[in-house]
Design a protein around this motif. Structure first.
Motif, mmCIF file in Angstrom:
data_model
loop_
_atom_site.group_PDB
_atom_site.id
_atom_site.type_symbol
_atom_site.label_atom_id
_atom_site.label_comp_id
_atom_site.label_asym_id
_atom_site.label_seq_id
_atom_site.Cartn_x
_atom_site.Cartn_y
_atom_site.Cartn_z
ATOM 1 N N ALA A 226 6.714 0.534 7.116
ATOM 2 C CA ALA A 226 7.467 -0.267 8.079
ATOM 3 C C ALA A 226 8.973 -0.094 7.929
ATOM 4 C CB ALA A 226 7.096 -1.739 7.942
ATOM 5 N N ALA B 41 11.196 0.087 11.499
ATOM 6 C CA ALA B 41 9.808 -0.053 11.964
ATOM 7 C C ALA B 41 9.446 0.925 13.082
ATOM 8 C CB ALA B 41 9.530 -1.487 12.379
ATOM 9 N N VAL C 106 5.731 1.720 13.164
ATOM 10 C CA VAL C 106 4.976 0.559 13.664
ATOM 11 C C VAL C 106 4.968 0.582 15.189
ATOM 12 C CG1 VAL C 106 4.890 -1.962 13.790
ATOM 13 C CG2 VAL C 106 5.468 -0.836 11.625
ATOM 14 N N ALA D 16 0.526 -5.376 15.566
ATOM 15 C CA ALA D 16 0.954 -5.657 14.194
ATOM 16 C C ALA D 16 0.417 -7.024 13.787
ATOM 17 C CB ALA D 16 2.471 -5.618 14.095
ATOM 18 N N GLN E 299 3.027 -2.413 7.044
ATOM 19 C CA GLN E 299 2.582 -3.227 8.167
ATOM 20 C C GLN E 299 1.103 -2.930 8.401
ATOM 21 O OE1 GLN E 299 4.584 -5.370 10.458
ATOM 22 N NE2 GLN E 299 2.462 -5.995 10.700
#
Length: 99
Positions: free
Chosen positions: A59, A63, A66, A76, A93
């Motif tokens: 992450a 991020a 992500v 998430a 994550q």
């Protein structure tokens, strides 16, 4: 690599799942490769009767990774920090998607 069990830092779930570990692609083709590998994982999860596909990723760097998983339909769920052997923290994550 696909597994029937999540790593210990991911919360347990009360339904059949498939967990996607170690999705590795080349940077140059990452988005296309990720999409193809995730599609294969969805197909395999459905074949095994799992309605939930989960994974985790790094992450860091604002991020970015992500967001790439979110673009592939993942949501998430849990932020985690894993202590590495060199005492540094790996920001992670956990993500999931329905099959």
């Amino acid at each position: 690599m696909l597994a029937d069990e999540a790593p210990e830092f991911a919360p347990q779930v009360e339904e059949p799942e498939l967990y996607l570990h170690f999705l590795v692609t080349r940077m140059r083709h990452r988005q296309l490769s990720m999409a193809a590998l995730v599609a294969d994982a969805r197909t395999e999860a459905a074949r095994r009767g799992a309605r939930l596909l989960r994974t985790h990723c790094w992450a860091g760097e604002d991020a970015r990774l992500v967001r790439e998983y979110e673009e592939l339909g993942f949501t998430a769920t849990l932020e985690s920090e894993v202590l590495r052997s060199d005492d540094s923290i790996w920001p992670g994550q956990v993500l999931q998607t329905r099959v």
